[in-house]
Design an enzyme around this catalytic site. Sequence first.
Site, PDB file in Angstrom:
ATOM      1  N   GLY A  57       0.841  -1.189   0.000  1.00  0.00           N
ATOM      2  CA  GLY A  57       0.000   0.000   0.000  1.00  0.00           C
ATOM      3  C   GLY A  57       0.877   1.239   0.000  1.00  0.00           C
ATOM      4  O   GLY A  57       2.004   1.203   0.503  1.00  0.00           O
ATOM      5  N   GLN A  62       2.864   9.941   1.344  1.00  0.00           N
ATOM      6  CA  GLN A  62       4.172   9.264   1.384  1.00  0.00           C
ATOM      7  C   GLN A  62       5.051   9.633   0.195  1.00  0.00           C
ATOM      8  O   GLN A  62       6.241   9.282   0.179  1.00  0.00           O
ATOM      9  CB  GLN A  62       3.999   7.749   1.439  1.00  0.00           C
ATOM     10  CG  GLN A  62       3.359   7.277   2.742  1.00  0.00           C
ATOM     11  CD  GLN A  62       3.267   5.766   2.763  1.00  0.00           C
ATOM     12  OE1 GLN A  62       2.310   5.195   2.264  1.00  0.00           O
ATOM     13  NE2 GLN A  62       4.274   5.121   3.321  1.00  0.00           N
ATOM     14  N   CYS A 107       5.744   0.054   7.432  1.00  0.00           N
ATOM     15  CA  CYS A 107       5.381   1.220   6.614  1.00  0.00           C
ATOM     16  C   CYS A 107       6.593   1.610   5.783  1.00  0.00           C
ATOM     17  O   CYS A 107       7.704   1.698   6.311  1.00  0.00           O
ATOM     18  CB  CYS A 107       4.972   2.374   7.535  1.00  0.00           C
ATOM     19  SG  CYS A 107       4.516   3.871   6.649  1.00  0.00           S
ATOM     20  N   LEU A 108       6.373   1.857   4.486  1.00  0.00           N
ATOM     21  CA  LEU A 108       7.499   2.216   3.612  1.00  0.00           C
ATOM     22  C   LEU A 108       8.203   3.485   4.090  1.00  0.00           C
ATOM     23  O   LEU A 108       9.389   3.666   3.830  1.00  0.00           O
ATOM     24  CB  LEU A 108       7.014   2.403   2.169  1.00  0.00           C
ATOM     25  CG  LEU A 108       6.508   1.143   1.465  1.00  0.00           C
ATOM     26  CD1 LEU A 108       6.021   1.498   0.061  1.00  0.00           C
ATOM     27  CD2 LEU A 108       7.580   0.063   1.405  1.00  0.00           C
ATOM     28  N   HIS A 153      -4.489   1.318   7.512  1.00  0.00           N
ATOM     29  CA  HIS A 153      -3.151   1.916   7.640  1.00  0.00           C
ATOM     30  C   HIS A 153      -3.008   3.092   6.666  1.00  0.00           C
ATOM     31  O   HIS A 153      -2.555   4.180   7.053  1.00  0.00           O
ATOM     32  CB  HIS A 153      -2.098   0.835   7.362  1.00  0.00           C
ATOM     33  CG  HIS A 153      -0.684   1.326   7.379  1.00  0.00           C
ATOM     34  ND1 HIS A 153       0.228   0.943   8.325  1.00  0.00           N
ATOM     35  CD2 HIS A 153      -0.025   2.184   6.547  1.00  0.00           C
ATOM     36  CE1 HIS A 153       1.386   1.549   8.087  1.00  0.00           C
ATOM     37  NE2 HIS A 153       1.258   2.306   7.004  1.00  0.00           N
ATOM     38  N   GLU A 154      -3.423   2.872   5.417  1.00  0.00           N
ATOM     39  CA  GLU A 154      -3.244   3.919   4.397  1.00  0.00           C
ATOM     40  C   GLU A 154      -4.177   5.105   4.640  1.00  0.00           C
ATOM     41  O   GLU A 154      -3.785   6.257   4.433  1.00  0.00           O
ATOM     42  CB  GLU A 154      -3.454   3.355   2.989  1.00  0.00           C
ATOM     43  CG  GLU A 154      -2.543   2.186   2.610  1.00  0.00           C
ATOM     44  CD  GLU A 154      -1.057   2.456   2.823  1.00  0.00           C
ATOM     45  OE1 GLU A 154      -0.642   3.621   2.781  1.00  0.00           O
ATOM     46  OE2 GLU A 154      -0.319   1.485   3.054  1.00  0.00           O
ATOM     47  N   HIS A 157      -2.779   7.655   6.916  1.00  0.00           N
ATOM     48  CA  HIS A 157      -1.799   8.574   6.314  1.00  0.00           C
ATOM     49  C   HIS A 157      -2.487   9.836   5.783  1.00  0.00           C
ATOM     50  O   HIS A 157      -1.890  10.916   5.790  1.00  0.00           O
ATOM     51  CB  HIS A 157      -1.072   7.895   5.148  1.00  0.00           C
ATOM     52  CG  HIS A 157       0.088   7.035   5.555  1.00  0.00           C
ATOM     53  ND1 HIS A 157       1.157   7.512   6.270  1.00  0.00           N
ATOM     54  CD2 HIS A 157       0.346   5.724   5.317  1.00  0.00           C
ATOM     55  CE1 HIS A 157       2.040   6.522   6.459  1.00  0.00           C
ATOM     56  NE2 HIS A 157       1.568   5.428   5.896  1.00  0.00           N
TER      57      HIS A 157
HETATM   58 CO    CO Z   1       2.469   3.606   5.905  1.00  0.00          CO
END
Ligand code: CO
Length: 199
Positions: A57, A62, A107-108, A153-154, A157
Amino acid sequence: MVAAPTASSAYPRDPTLVHYPHPALRQRAVEVADFDDPLRAFCRAMFGVMDAEKGVGLAAPQVAVSRRIFVTDHAKRKGDPDASDRRIFINPRLEDCQGETVHEEGCLSFPGIYAKVKRHDRFTLRYQDEHGREHALRLDVAGGDFLGIVVQHELDHLDGVVFLDHLAPAQFEMVRRRVRDLEDGWRKAGGGKGAVLRR
Ligand code: CO
Protein backbone atom coordinates in the site's frame (compact mmCIF):
# COMPACT_ATOMS: atom_id res chain seq x y z
CA MET A 1 0.22 35.36 -0.98
CA VAL A 2 0.38 31.88 -2.44
CA ALA A 3 -2.14 30.72 -5.00
CA ALA A 4 -3.96 27.49 -4.13
CA PRO A 5 -2.56 24.68 -6.25
CA THR A 6 -4.88 23.25 -8.87
CA ALA A 7 -5.39 19.51 -8.95
CA SER A 8 -3.31 19.10 -12.09
CA SER A 9 -0.31 21.13 -11.00
CA ALA A 10 -0.31 19.36 -7.62
CA TYR A 11 0.96 16.06 -8.98
CA PRO A 12 4.67 15.50 -9.48
CA ARG A 13 5.70 13.78 -12.69
CA ASP A 14 8.15 11.57 -10.86
CA PRO A 15 6.88 10.95 -7.30
CA THR A 16 9.48 9.91 -4.74
CA LEU A 17 8.95 8.10 -1.44
CA VAL A 18 9.61 10.20 1.66
CA HIS A 19 10.65 8.78 5.02
CA TYR A 20 9.71 9.83 8.53
CA PRO A 21 10.01 12.58 9.78
CA HIS A 22 9.13 14.36 6.52
CA PRO A 23 6.42 16.92 7.47
CA ALA A 24 4.07 15.74 4.67
CA LEU A 25 3.43 12.64 6.77
CA ARG A 26 1.84 14.85 9.45
CA GLN A 27 -0.54 16.92 7.29
CA ARG A 28 -4.23 16.31 6.74
CA ALA A 29 -4.55 15.67 3.02
CA VAL A 30 -7.23 17.50 1.00
CA GLU A 31 -10.11 15.95 -0.95
CA VAL A 32 -9.71 15.23 -4.64
CA ALA A 33 -12.21 17.24 -6.71
CA ASP A 34 -10.94 16.77 -10.28
CA PHE A 35 -10.98 13.26 -11.74
CA ASP A 36 -8.78 14.03 -14.70
CA ASP A 37 -5.88 12.55 -16.66
CA PRO A 38 -3.20 14.08 -14.38
CA LEU A 39 -4.87 12.31 -11.41
CA ARG A 40 -4.87 8.98 -13.26
CA ALA A 41 -1.23 9.43 -14.35
CA PHE A 42 -0.30 10.15 -10.75
CA CYS A 43 -2.07 6.96 -9.57
CA ARG A 44 -0.09 4.93 -12.11
CA ALA A 45 3.13 6.55 -10.91
CA MET A 46 2.19 5.67 -7.30
CA PHE A 47 1.94 2.00 -8.26
CA GLY A 48 5.43 2.34 -9.74
CA VAL A 49 6.80 3.65 -6.43
CA MET A 50 4.93 1.00 -4.42
CA ASP A 51 6.21 -1.83 -6.63
CA ALA A 52 9.80 -0.57 -6.57
CA GLU A 53 9.67 -0.46 -2.77
CA LYS A 54 7.87 -3.82 -2.53
CA GLY A 55 4.94 -2.37 -0.59
CA VAL A 56 1.33 -3.55 -0.37
CA GLY A 57 0.00 0.00 0.00
CA LEU A 58 1.10 3.59 -0.62
CA ALA A 59 -0.65 6.84 0.32
CA ALA A 60 -0.12 10.13 -1.53
CA PRO A 61 1.39 11.88 1.54
CA GLN A 62 4.17 9.26 1.38
CA VAL A 63 5.29 10.89 -1.86
CA ALA A 64 4.72 14.35 -0.31
CA VAL A 65 1.43 14.92 -2.14
CA SER A 66 -1.23 16.07 0.31
CA ARG A 67 -4.26 14.60 -1.49
CA ARG A 68 -6.75 11.97 -0.29
CA ILE A 69 -5.49 9.13 -2.48
CA PHE A 70 -3.95 5.75 -1.76
CA VAL A 71 -3.20 2.64 -3.81
CA THR A 72 -2.94 -0.99 -2.69
CA ASP A 73 -1.90 -4.39 -3.96
CA HIS A 74 -2.62 -6.67 -1.00
CA ALA A 75 -2.28 -9.88 -3.09
CA LYS A 76 1.50 -9.30 -3.24
CA ARG A 77 1.86 -10.52 0.32
CA LYS A 78 0.99 -14.12 -0.45
CA GLY A 79 4.45 -15.05 -1.74
CA ASP A 80 3.36 -15.56 -5.36
CA PRO A 81 5.41 -13.00 -7.35
CA ASP A 82 2.76 -12.86 -10.07
CA ALA A 83 -0.20 -12.34 -7.74
CA SER A 84 -1.66 -8.88 -8.10
CA ASP A 85 -4.86 -7.07 -7.10
CA ARG A 86 -4.24 -3.38 -7.74
CA ARG A 87 -6.75 -0.92 -6.33
CA ILE A 88 -7.09 2.85 -6.19
CA PHE A 89 -8.96 4.59 -3.36
CA ILE A 90 -9.83 8.28 -3.56
CA ASN A 91 -11.62 10.34 -0.85
CA PRO A 92 -12.09 7.18 1.27
CA ARG A 93 -13.99 7.01 4.56
CA LEU A 94 -14.86 4.26 7.07
CA GLU A 95 -18.39 3.44 8.20
CA ASP A 96 -20.08 0.88 10.48
CA CYS A 97 -16.87 -0.18 12.25
CA GLN A 98 -17.14 -3.28 14.48
CA GLY A 99 -14.77 -5.38 16.55
CA GLU A 100 -11.01 -5.25 17.00
CA THR A 101 -8.09 -7.07 15.45
CA VAL A 102 -4.32 -6.87 15.94
CA HIS A 103 -1.78 -7.28 13.12
CA GLU A 104 1.92 -6.64 12.73
CA GLU A 105 2.40 -3.68 10.40
CA GLY A 106 5.27 -1.98 8.67
CA CYS A 107 5.38 1.22 6.61
CA LEU A 108 7.50 2.22 3.61
CA SER A 109 8.08 5.59 5.29
CA PHE A 110 9.48 3.84 8.41
CA PRO A 111 11.98 1.34 6.93
CA GLY A 112 12.91 -1.52 9.25
CA ILE A 113 10.22 -0.80 11.88
CA TYR A 114 7.41 -3.27 12.58
CA ALA A 115 4.83 -3.21 15.36
CA LYS A 116 1.52 -4.76 16.32
CA VAL A 117 -1.38 -2.35 15.80
CA LYS A 118 -5.00 -2.60 16.90
CA ARG A 119 -7.51 -1.95 14.10
CA HIS A 120 -11.23 -2.36 13.38
CA ASP A 121 -12.12 -5.92 12.46
CA ARG A 122 -15.12 -5.21 10.21
CA PHE A 123 -16.16 -2.02 8.45
CA THR A 124 -17.45 -0.54 5.23
CA LEU A 125 -15.05 1.54 3.15
CA ARG A 126 -16.68 4.13 0.91
CA TYR A 127 -14.44 5.69 -1.74
CA GLN A 128 -14.25 6.98 -5.29
CA ASP A 129 -12.23 5.43 -8.09
CA GLU A 130 -9.98 7.33 -10.51
CA HIS A 131 -13.03 8.25 -12.62
CA GLY A 132 -14.97 9.66 -9.66
CA ARG A 133 -17.39 6.73 -9.37
CA GLU A 134 -18.56 5.92 -5.83
CA HIS A 135 -17.96 2.46 -4.34
CA ALA A 136 -18.66 0.70 -1.04
CA LEU A 137 -16.54 -2.26 0.10
CA ARG A 138 -17.41 -4.33 3.18
CA LEU A 139 -14.27 -5.86 4.71
CA ASP A 140 -13.88 -8.52 7.42
CA VAL A 141 -10.29 -8.91 8.62
CA ALA A 142 -10.91 -11.98 10.81
CA GLY A 143 -12.76 -13.48 7.86
CA GLY A 144 -9.59 -13.25 5.75
CA ASP A 145 -9.60 -9.73 4.29
CA PHE A 146 -5.98 -8.64 4.78
CA LEU A 147 -6.94 -5.69 2.55
CA GLY A 148 -8.89 -4.44 5.61
CA ILE A 149 -5.62 -3.89 7.49
CA VAL A 150 -3.92 -2.23 4.52
CA VAL A 151 -6.71 0.28 3.89
CA GLN A 152 -6.93 1.34 7.56
CA HIS A 153 -3.15 1.92 7.64
CA GLU A 154 -3.24 3.92 4.40
CA LEU A 155 -6.35 5.91 5.36
CA ASP A 156 -4.53 7.04 8.51
CA HIS A 157 -1.80 8.57 6.31
CA LEU A 158 -4.43 10.87 4.76
CA ASP A 159 -5.12 12.29 8.22
CA GLY A 160 -1.46 12.76 9.13
CA VAL A 161 -1.54 9.68 11.39
CA VAL A 162 1.16 6.98 11.26
CA PHE A 163 1.03 3.43 12.61
CA LEU A 164 3.37 4.21 15.50
CA ASP A 165 0.79 6.70 16.83
CA HIS A 166 -1.34 3.69 17.82
CA LEU A 167 1.31 2.09 20.04
CA ALA A 168 1.14 1.88 23.81
CA PRO A 169 4.15 3.55 25.53
CA ALA A 170 5.84 0.18 26.23
CA GLN A 171 5.50 -0.81 22.56
CA PHE A 172 6.93 2.52 21.45
CA GLU A 173 9.97 1.99 23.69
CA MET A 174 10.77 -1.12 21.66
CA VAL A 175 11.09 0.89 18.43
CA ARG A 176 12.34 4.18 19.90
CA ARG A 177 15.97 3.64 18.89
CA ARG A 178 15.03 2.93 15.27
CA VAL A 179 12.78 6.01 15.24
CA ARG A 180 15.72 8.09 16.51
CA ASP A 181 17.91 6.65 13.74
CA LEU A 182 15.41 7.88 11.15
CA GLU A 183 15.36 11.33 12.78
CA ASP A 184 19.17 11.44 12.77
CA GLY A 185 19.29 10.37 9.12
CA TRP A 186 16.80 13.08 8.22
CA ARG A 187 18.86 15.76 10.00
CA LYS A 188 22.12 14.61 8.40
CA ALA A 189 20.49 14.76 4.97
CA GLY A 190 19.66 18.43 5.68
CA GLY A 191 15.96 17.75 6.09
CA GLY A 192 15.44 20.49 8.68
CA LYS A 193 13.07 20.25 11.58
CA GLY A 194 10.76 17.47 10.42
CA ALA A 195 7.67 16.36 12.32
CA VAL A 196 8.83 14.08 15.12
CA LEU A 197 6.52 11.62 16.89
CA ARG A 198 7.40 11.79 20.59
CA ARG A 199 10.26 12.72 22.89
CO1 CO B 1 2.47 3.61 5.90
